[in-house]
Design a protein around this motif. Structure first.
Motif, PDB file in Angstrom:
ATOM      1  N   PHE A  97      10.516   3.671  -2.334  1.00  0.00           N
ATOM      2  CA  PHE A  97       9.911   2.489  -2.952  1.00  0.00           C
ATOM      3  C   PHE A  97      10.787   1.260  -2.718  1.00  0.00           C
ATOM      4  O   PHE A  97      10.287   0.171  -2.399  1.00  0.00           O
ATOM      5  CB  PHE A  97       9.725   2.738  -4.453  1.00  0.00           C
ATOM      6  CG  PHE A  97       8.809   1.761  -5.128  1.00  0.00           C
ATOM      7  CD1 PHE A  97       7.457   2.022  -5.247  1.00  0.00           C
ATOM      8  CD2 PHE A  97       9.302   0.581  -5.657  1.00  0.00           C
ATOM      9  CE1 PHE A  97       6.608   1.120  -5.866  1.00  0.00           C
ATOM     10  CE2 PHE A  97       8.474  -0.321  -6.280  1.00  0.00           C
ATOM     11  CZ  PHE A  97       7.119  -0.058  -6.388  1.00  0.00           C
ATOM     12  N   SER A  98      12.108   1.439  -2.845  1.00  0.00           N
ATOM     13  CA  SER A  98      13.028   0.320  -2.604  1.00  0.00           C
ATOM     14  C   SER A  98      13.007  -0.109  -1.145  1.00  0.00           C
ATOM     15  O   SER A  98      13.127  -1.306  -0.841  1.00  0.00           O
ATOM     16  CB  SER A  98      14.446   0.733  -3.014  1.00  0.00           C
ATOM     17  OG  SER A  98      14.504   1.073  -4.386  1.00  0.00           O
ATOM     18  N   PHE A  99      12.845   0.841  -0.230  1.00  0.00           N
ATOM     19  CA  PHE A  99      12.747   0.485   1.181  1.00  0.00           C
ATOM     20  C   PHE A  99      11.494  -0.349   1.449  1.00  0.00           C
ATOM     21  O   PHE A  99      11.531  -1.297   2.251  1.00  0.00           O
ATOM     22  CB  PHE A  99      12.723   1.753   2.041  1.00  0.00           C
ATOM     23  CG  PHE A  99      12.513   1.476   3.506  1.00  0.00           C
ATOM     24  CD1 PHE A  99      13.545   0.997   4.293  1.00  0.00           C
ATOM     25  CD2 PHE A  99      11.268   1.701   4.096  1.00  0.00           C
ATOM     26  CE1 PHE A  99      13.347   0.736   5.645  1.00  0.00           C
ATOM     27  CE2 PHE A  99      11.064   1.444   5.441  1.00  0.00           C
ATOM     28  CZ  PHE A  99      12.113   0.959   6.215  1.00  0.00           C
ATOM     29  N   CYS A 100      10.385  -0.003   0.795  1.00  0.00           N
ATOM     30  CA  CYS A 100       9.161  -0.804   0.948  1.00  0.00           C
ATOM     31  C   CYS A 100       9.369  -2.214   0.409  1.00  0.00           C
ATOM     32  O   CYS A 100       8.870  -3.193   0.990  1.00  0.00           O
ATOM     33  CB  CYS A 100       8.004  -0.122   0.229  1.00  0.00           C
ATOM     34  SG  CYS A 100       7.461   1.433   0.982  1.00  0.00           S
ATOM     35  N   GLY A 158       0.802  -1.207   0.000  1.00  0.00           N
ATOM     36  CA  GLY A 158       0.000   0.000   0.000  1.00  0.00           C
ATOM     37  C   GLY A 158       0.842   1.267   0.000  1.00  0.00           C
ATOM     38  O   GLY A 158       0.521   2.242  -0.684  1.00  0.00           O
ATOM     39  N   LEU A 159       1.943   1.242   0.752  1.00  0.00           N
ATOM     40  CA  LEU A 159       2.859   2.396   0.733  1.00  0.00           C
ATOM     41  C   LEU A 159       3.475   2.586  -0.648  1.00  0.00           C
ATOM     42  O   LEU A 159       3.708   3.726  -1.073  1.00  0.00           O
ATOM     43  CB  LEU A 159       3.953   2.194   1.780  1.00  0.00           C
ATOM     44  CG  LEU A 159       3.519   2.292   3.245  1.00  0.00           C
ATOM     45  CD1 LEU A 159       4.689   1.994   4.168  1.00  0.00           C
ATOM     46  CD2 LEU A 159       2.935   3.665   3.553  1.00  0.00           C
ATOM     47  N   MET A 160       3.746   1.492  -1.346  1.00  0.00           N
ATOM     48  CA  MET A 160       4.259   1.609  -2.726  1.00  0.00           C
ATOM     49  C   MET A 160       3.276   2.362  -3.608  1.00  0.00           C
ATOM     50  O   MET A 160       3.672   3.210  -4.418  1.00  0.00           O
ATOM     51  CB  MET A 160       4.510   0.225  -3.309  1.00  0.00           C
ATOM     52  CG  MET A 160       5.627  -0.559  -2.678  1.00  0.00           C
ATOM     53  SD  MET A 160       5.752  -2.202  -3.426  1.00  0.00           S
ATOM     54  CE  MET A 160       6.843  -3.017  -2.249  1.00  0.00           C
ATOM     55  N   GLY A 161       1.982   2.059  -3.447  1.00  0.00           N
ATOM     56  CA  GLY A 161       0.983   2.762  -4.242  1.00  0.00           C
ATOM     57  C   GLY A 161       0.940   4.248  -3.933  1.00  0.00           C
ATOM     58  O   GLY A 161       0.852   5.075  -4.848  1.00  0.00           O
ATOM     59  N   ARG A 167       4.144   5.906  -5.428  1.00  0.00           N
ATOM     60  CA  ARG A 167       4.078   6.026  -6.877  1.00  0.00           C
ATOM     61  C   ARG A 167       3.084   7.088  -7.296  1.00  0.00           C
ATOM     62  O   ARG A 167       3.328   7.842  -8.246  1.00  0.00           O
ATOM     63  CB  ARG A 167       3.714   4.678  -7.485  1.00  0.00           C
ATOM     64  CG  ARG A 167       3.789   4.647  -9.010  1.00  0.00           C
ATOM     65  CD  ARG A 167       5.164   4.984  -9.502  1.00  0.00           C
ATOM     66  NE  ARG A 167       6.166   4.068  -8.977  1.00  0.00           N
ATOM     67  CZ  ARG A 167       7.463   4.202  -9.165  1.00  0.00           C
ATOM     68  NH1 ARG A 167       7.931   5.249  -9.827  1.00  0.00           N
ATOM     69  NH2 ARG A 167       8.315   3.327  -8.682  1.00  0.00           N
ATOM     70  N   ALA A 168       1.940   7.178  -6.586  1.00  0.00           N
ATOM     71  CA  ALA A 168       0.963   8.209  -6.909  1.00  0.00           C
ATOM     72  C   ALA A 168       1.528   9.610  -6.653  1.00  0.00           C
ATOM     73  O   ALA A 168       1.332  10.529  -7.458  1.00  0.00           O
ATOM     74  CB  ALA A 168      -0.315   7.997  -6.092  1.00  0.00           C
TER      75      ALA A 168
END
Length: 264
Positions: free
Chosen positions: A175-178, A100-103, A106-107
């Motif tokens: 994003f890489s951390f997620c 969810g954090l990736m989404g 990215r948004a």
């Protein structure tokens, strides 16, 4: 459990679709697809494990029929000290957090990119208007002056900034951390399934020690549907392995691109 899995599948169905106009590998869509794979595995595993307690069969030849359910419950609790299906649900909910954090990341990155492109288009229009006004002034006075093109004017209006690859920005690092967080969760889940849960159903029979005065000191028990339960656990372990492989591949590619960024 099956109803919960079906509801989550309908909830995640729009999110698992690849967005248009965006490279699928750069967004959260592949990770939602992996979560969908886990949902299918949970649906498969729910069948054999939904009746784990009644499937416990023990040798009660010397025990009265009235106390057999009580002793059987004690044997089940001693055999399965750690939860089984509840761990699966918790692991799925935990995996939802980084995905969810990736989404969100990215948004936010897409919104920032649209704002930058809008500012660039506005500067381009201003440079075009200035170019046209300067050309009209030169024609009116009868003198011809070399006019800078739009690219030169835009460069003069905007201060020069060092170009940075899209893989070196903070959204990509977040994003890489997620992805790394998801890798850690999947590694723990894989260890729990392979090291703690699969050995519980690997033995054909096992001795149970109820520890109650009304029950026998030791009784031999077996778990019905052993092969199906083992297969369900291996399916879950396979999904964890696939998720870990995807996370490792992404992180290795990101490290390679980061090394290229530092060389520039």
């Amino acid at each position: 459990m099956a109803a919960v899995v079906a509801g989550l599948a309908r909830l995640l169905q729009p999110a698992m679709m690849f967005p248009r106009g965006e490279s699928g590998c750069q967004g959260p869509a592949p990770w939602y697809l992996l979560l969908g794979l886990r949902l299918v595995a949970l649906f498969i595993a729910d069948g054999p494990w939904s009746s784990a307690s009644p499937d416990l069969v023990c040798n009660w030849t010397l025990v009265e029929a009235d106390i057999r359910p009580f002793c059987s419950a004690l044997c089940f609790n001693r055999r399965f000290l750690a939860p089984v299906s509840s761990v699966w649900g918790f692991a799925f909910l935990a995996a939802l957090l980084p995905v969810g954090l990736m989404g969100f990341i990215r948004a936010g990155s897409q919104h920032q990119g649209k704002a930058v492109r809008g500012a660039d288009e506005e500067l381009t229009d201003i440079a075009g208007v200035s170019h046209s006004m300067a050309a009209g002034s030169s024609m009116a006075t009868g003198t011809i002056h070399p006019l800078p093109n739009r690219a030169t004017a835009r460069t003069n209006m905007v201060p020069s900034e060092p170009k940075m690859s899209s893989h070196c920005t903070w959204p990509s690092m977040a994003f890489s951390f997620c992805v790394f967080l998801l890798l850690s969760m999947e590694l723990v889940f894989f260890w729990v399934v392979v090291s703690l849960q699969i050995p519980l159903v690997s033995e054909t029979t096992f001795l149970c020690f109820p520890g109650a005065d009304t029950c026998p000191k030791a009784v031999e028990c077996a778990l019905a549907g052993q092969a199906d339960k083992q297969m369900a656990l291996w399916v879950l372990a396979f999904t964890a392995f696939v998720n870990m492989a995807a996370c490792l591949a992404y992180l290795l590619l990101t490290l390679g691109k980061l090394s290229q960024c530092h060389r520039r």
